[in-house]
Design a protein around this motif. Structure first.
Motif, PDB file in Angstrom:
ATOM      1  N   ASP B  11      25.158  -3.638  30.703  1.00 17.13           N
ATOM      2  CA  ASP B  11      23.697  -3.537  30.691  1.00 17.13           C
ATOM      3  C   ASP B  11      23.254  -2.327  29.878  1.00 17.13           C
ATOM      4  O   ASP B  11      22.280  -2.390  29.119  1.00 17.13           O
ATOM      5  N   PHE B  12      23.973  -1.228  30.056  1.00 17.02           N
ATOM      6  CA  PHE B  12      23.624  -0.024  29.299  1.00 17.02           C
ATOM      7  C   PHE B  12      23.828  -0.258  27.807  1.00 17.02           C
ATOM      8  O   PHE B  12      23.004   0.112  26.982  1.00 17.02           O
ATOM      9  N   ILE B  13      24.944  -0.892  27.488  1.00 16.91           N
ATOM     10  CA  ILE B  13      25.214  -1.157  26.069  1.00 16.91           C
ATOM     11  C   ILE B  13      24.158  -2.095  25.496  1.00 16.91           C
ATOM     12  O   ILE B  13      23.659  -1.887  24.387  1.00 16.91           O
ATOM     13  N   ASP B  14      23.809  -3.110  26.262  1.00 23.76           N
ATOM     14  CA  ASP B  14      22.767  -4.020  25.791  1.00 23.76           C
ATOM     15  C   ASP B  14      21.484  -3.263  25.469  1.00 23.76           C
ATOM     16  O   ASP B  14      20.874  -3.443  24.412  1.00 23.76           O
ATOM     17  N   ALA B  15      21.081  -2.417  26.412  1.00 22.40           N
ATOM     18  CA  ALA B  15      19.838  -1.673  26.219  1.00 22.40           C
ATOM     19  C   ALA B  15      19.946  -0.756  25.004  1.00 22.40           C
ATOM     20  O   ALA B  15      19.002  -0.635  24.219  1.00 22.40           O
ATOM     21  N   ALA B  16      21.107  -0.140  24.851  1.00 27.53           N
ATOM     22  CA  ALA B  16      21.291   0.766  23.721  1.00 27.53           C
ATOM     23  C   ALA B  16      21.212   0.001  22.399  1.00 27.53           C
ATOM     24  O   ALA B  16      20.576   0.455  21.441  1.00 27.53           O
ATOM     25  N   VAL B  17      21.841  -1.152  22.360  1.00 27.92           N
ATOM     26  CA  VAL B  17      21.804  -1.976  21.139  1.00 27.92           C
ATOM     27  C   VAL B  17      20.363  -2.368  20.819  1.00 27.92           C
ATOM     28  O   VAL B  17      19.927  -2.309  19.670  1.00 27.92           O
ATOM     29  N   ALA B  25      19.336   4.874  15.130  1.00 31.17           N
ATOM     30  CA  ALA B  25      20.264   5.629  15.971  1.00 31.17           C
ATOM     31  C   ALA B  25      19.547   6.737  16.735  1.00 31.17           C
ATOM     32  O   ALA B  25      19.917   7.085  17.848  1.00 31.17           O
ATOM     33  N   ARG B  26      18.499   7.265  16.141  1.00 30.01           N
ATOM     34  CA  ARG B  26      17.841   8.414  16.732  1.00 30.01           C
ATOM     35  C   ARG B  26      17.168   8.055  18.057  1.00 30.01           C
ATOM     36  O   ARG B  26      17.027   8.894  18.930  1.00 30.01           O
ATOM     37  N   SER B  27      16.721   6.832  18.179  1.00 29.17           N
ATOM     38  CA  SER B  27      15.987   6.460  19.383  1.00 29.17           C
ATOM     39  C   SER B  27      16.928   6.036  20.506  1.00 29.17           C
ATOM     40  O   SER B  27      16.476   5.652  21.576  1.00 29.17           O
ATOM     41  N   VAL B  28      18.225   6.097  20.249  1.00 28.47           N
ATOM     42  CA  VAL B  28      19.170   5.819  21.318  1.00 28.47           C
ATOM     43  C   VAL B  28      19.413   7.114  22.089  1.00 28.47           C
ATOM     44  O   VAL B  28      20.435   7.770  21.941  1.00 28.47           O
ATOM     45  N   ALA B  29      18.444   7.505  22.885  1.00 30.14           N
ATOM     46  CA  ALA B  29      18.590   8.669  23.754  1.00 30.14           C
ATOM     47  C   ALA B  29      19.054   8.155  25.109  1.00 30.14           C
ATOM     48  O   ALA B  29      18.581   7.130  25.579  1.00 30.14           O
ATOM     49  N   LEU B  30      19.953   8.887  25.712  1.00 31.80           N
ATOM     50  CA  LEU B  30      20.502   8.405  26.978  1.00 31.80           C
ATOM     51  C   LEU B  30      19.395   8.202  28.003  1.00 31.80           C
ATOM     52  O   LEU B  30      19.426   7.260  28.785  1.00 31.80           O
ATOM     53  N   SER B  31      18.419   9.089  27.978  1.00 29.41           N
ATOM     54  CA  SER B  31      17.318   8.937  28.926  1.00 29.41           C
ATOM     55  C   SER B  31      16.556   7.642  28.652  1.00 29.41           C
ATOM     56  O   SER B  31      16.170   6.940  29.574  1.00 29.41           O
ATOM     57  N   PHE B  48      29.791   6.420  31.032  1.00 36.76           N
ATOM     58  CA  PHE B  48      30.084   6.958  29.697  1.00 36.76           C
ATOM     59  C   PHE B  48      30.111   8.477  29.774  1.00 36.76           C
ATOM     60  O   PHE B  48      29.173   9.091  30.282  1.00 36.76           O
ATOM     61  N   ALA B  49      31.188   9.025  29.299  1.00 35.73           N
ATOM     62  CA  ALA B  49      31.394  10.464  29.433  1.00 35.73           C
ATOM     63  C   ALA B  49      30.278  11.247  28.752  1.00 35.73           C
ATOM     64  O   ALA B  49      29.815  12.268  29.250  1.00 35.73           O
ATOM     65  N   ASP B  50      29.822  10.761  27.620  1.00 34.38           N
ATOM     66  CA  ASP B  50      28.774  11.451  26.876  1.00 34.38           C
ATOM     67  C   ASP B  50      28.141  10.472  25.896  1.00 34.38           C
ATOM     68  O   ASP B  50      28.497   9.296  25.852  1.00 34.38           O
ATOM     69  N   ARG B  51      27.216  10.987  25.139  1.00 33.96           N
ATOM     70  CA  ARG B  51      26.501  10.133  24.204  1.00 33.96           C
ATOM     71  C   ARG B  51      27.438   9.483  23.194  1.00 33.96           C
ATOM     72  O   ARG B  51      27.312   8.293  22.874  1.00 33.96           O
ATOM     73  N   ALA B  52      28.379  10.248  22.698  1.00 35.52           N
ATOM     74  CA  ALA B  52      29.301   9.700  21.704  1.00 35.52           C
ATOM     75  C   ALA B  52      30.055   8.501  22.266  1.00 35.52           C
ATOM     76  O   ALA B  52      30.295   7.515  21.567  1.00 35.52           O
ATOM     77  N   SER B  53      30.405   8.556  23.531  1.00 33.17           N
ATOM     78  CA  SER B  53      31.132   7.438  24.137  1.00 33.17           C
ATOM     79  C   SER B  53      30.270   6.186  24.201  1.00 33.17           C
ATOM     80  O   SER B  53      30.765   5.070  24.006  1.00 33.17           O
ATOM     81  N   LEU B  54      29.010   6.378  24.464  1.00 37.20           N
ATOM     82  CA  LEU B  54      28.128   5.210  24.496  1.00 37.20           C
ATOM     83  C   LEU B  54      27.982   4.610  23.099  1.00 37.20           C
ATOM     84  O   LEU B  54      28.060   3.386  22.926  1.00 37.20           O
ATOM     85  N   LEU B  55      27.804   5.458  22.113  1.00 34.95           N
ATOM     86  CA  LEU B  55      27.697   4.955  20.750  1.00 34.95           C
ATOM     87  C   LEU B  55      28.985   4.225  20.357  1.00 34.95           C
ATOM     88  O   LEU B  55      28.947   3.159  19.736  1.00 34.95           O
TER      89      LEU B  55
END
Lengths: 196, 196
Positions: B11-17, B25-31, B48-55
């Motif tokens: 779900d998180f990945i879907d939302a990020a995509v 890429a800039r608007s992919v803020a974890l918040s 996800f450990a951090d933002r890089a992991s989510l990306l």
DNA sequence: CTCCTTCTGGAGGTGTTTCTCTAGAACTCT
DNA sequence: AGAGTTCTAGAGAAACACCTCCAGAAGGAG
């Protein structure tokens, strides 16, 4: 009149393009740009109103430069100059690797929605190249068996796509890419060996 | 055992995509990602450990999905399935517009330099598709007049390039793109009308 | 020389984003 | 039921980036 500028506005754009090519849009921080040419943080705002303006300038200058060269290379378009423009694109990317990365990333990467109105206004022009390509392609369609869409694609997007892999791998496009472009364009526009 | 998860990692990945497709890429803020699926800010760090992991997860899942479909469509490669795979790429992009934007943006847009080692390790695999393409292209080169490089290009990068313009304009690729891919692949791999 | 203008240099203000941390909720297993 | 585990919810610390602001440097005009 007034104190002479220590840095050319183009210096900032150059630095920004370089940073972009290395680390993507995110690493184009105004502080990083200023630092990389030895300018003070605030000095940048005498030339660019904000970050969006700098990004806009990066894109507009780069696409304008490319388009200028492209049109110059194309000249009065005929079958020969159309075929020759493909390899020219590859060479341009090899000679300007950082700017090529900018083009490859595409307008979207530069957040045009945040641009100031005058920068957005400058965007209407570059799209004219697509219109021109379609016009040229229509004229040439008579002398080849390809459709106008195919010709227009072969003239611009095809060479760009071929350069893409090389750039993403971090190396400059070379002879292999030129050969590929030449071969494919010949095949699409009608192989010269067919029409001896 | 333990409290059941309210959100799937996907779900998180879907939302990020989705966010990426809309604003880069800039608007992919974890918040922003967390907010867009109604999760709390900190809840994301259990997955996800951090933002890089989510990306990294965004890119790896997307490219893996595409590759899986691509290989499935290709099957045991022969001239027919190779020609058919081009339009399939266009349709995949139409059916998955947000993920297509991810692929178009390219690996570089996801800052692989910042990825954790295990995510970077997962990157070595996808490049195998290029090796496979070259292998297939070499085999097919005998039955066409095209070079292996040209065949490999026509199989993957050509349809991707054709989809590119539509995606950048913010619309889904359609019939026009399918026709263009079909026509060009036929022209490159040897027009079927030539070999009746 | 003095005023005016333009630019520099750099110190912060402000806002945003990443990431941490903890109390407690929800569930399973024994 | 009790213990153990996994996840939530959200406050807030720390870092970072954008942008403002101003004292002063460097030149030109009268």
């Amino acid at each position: 009149m007034g104190r002479p500028a220590k840095h050319d506005p183009d210096d900032f754009i150059d630095a920004a393009v370089e940073l972009f090519a290395r680390g993507g849009a995110r690493s184009v921080a105004l502080s990083a740009v200023a630092a990389s040419i030895g300018a003070a943080n605030g000095s940048i705002y005498h030339r660019f109103a904000d970050r969006a303006s700098l990004l806009a300038a990066m894109w507009l200058r780069t696409s304008a430069r490319f388009e200028r060269g492209y049109r110059g290379q194309l000249g009065e378009p005929n079958l020969e100059s159309v075929v020759a423009v493909g390899p020219w694109v590859v060479e341009w990317c090899r000679d300007h690797p950082a700017e090529a990365q900018v083009l490859q990333a595409g307008l979207r990467a530069f957040g045009p929605d945040d641009w100031p109105p005058e920068a957005r206004a400058a965007l209407t022009t570059p799209d004219d190249i697509r219109r021109d390509l379609r016009r040229i392609a229509k004229r040439l369609a008579a002398s080849t068996s390809a459709t106008p869409d195919e010709i227009a694609f072969a003239m611009l997007e095809l060479p760009i796509a071929i350069v893409r892999r090389a750039l993403h791998a971090g190396r400059a496009p070379g002879k292999r890419e030129v050969d590929l472009v030449r071969g494919l364009m010949a095949r699409i526009l009608g192989d010269p060996s067919d029409r001896t």
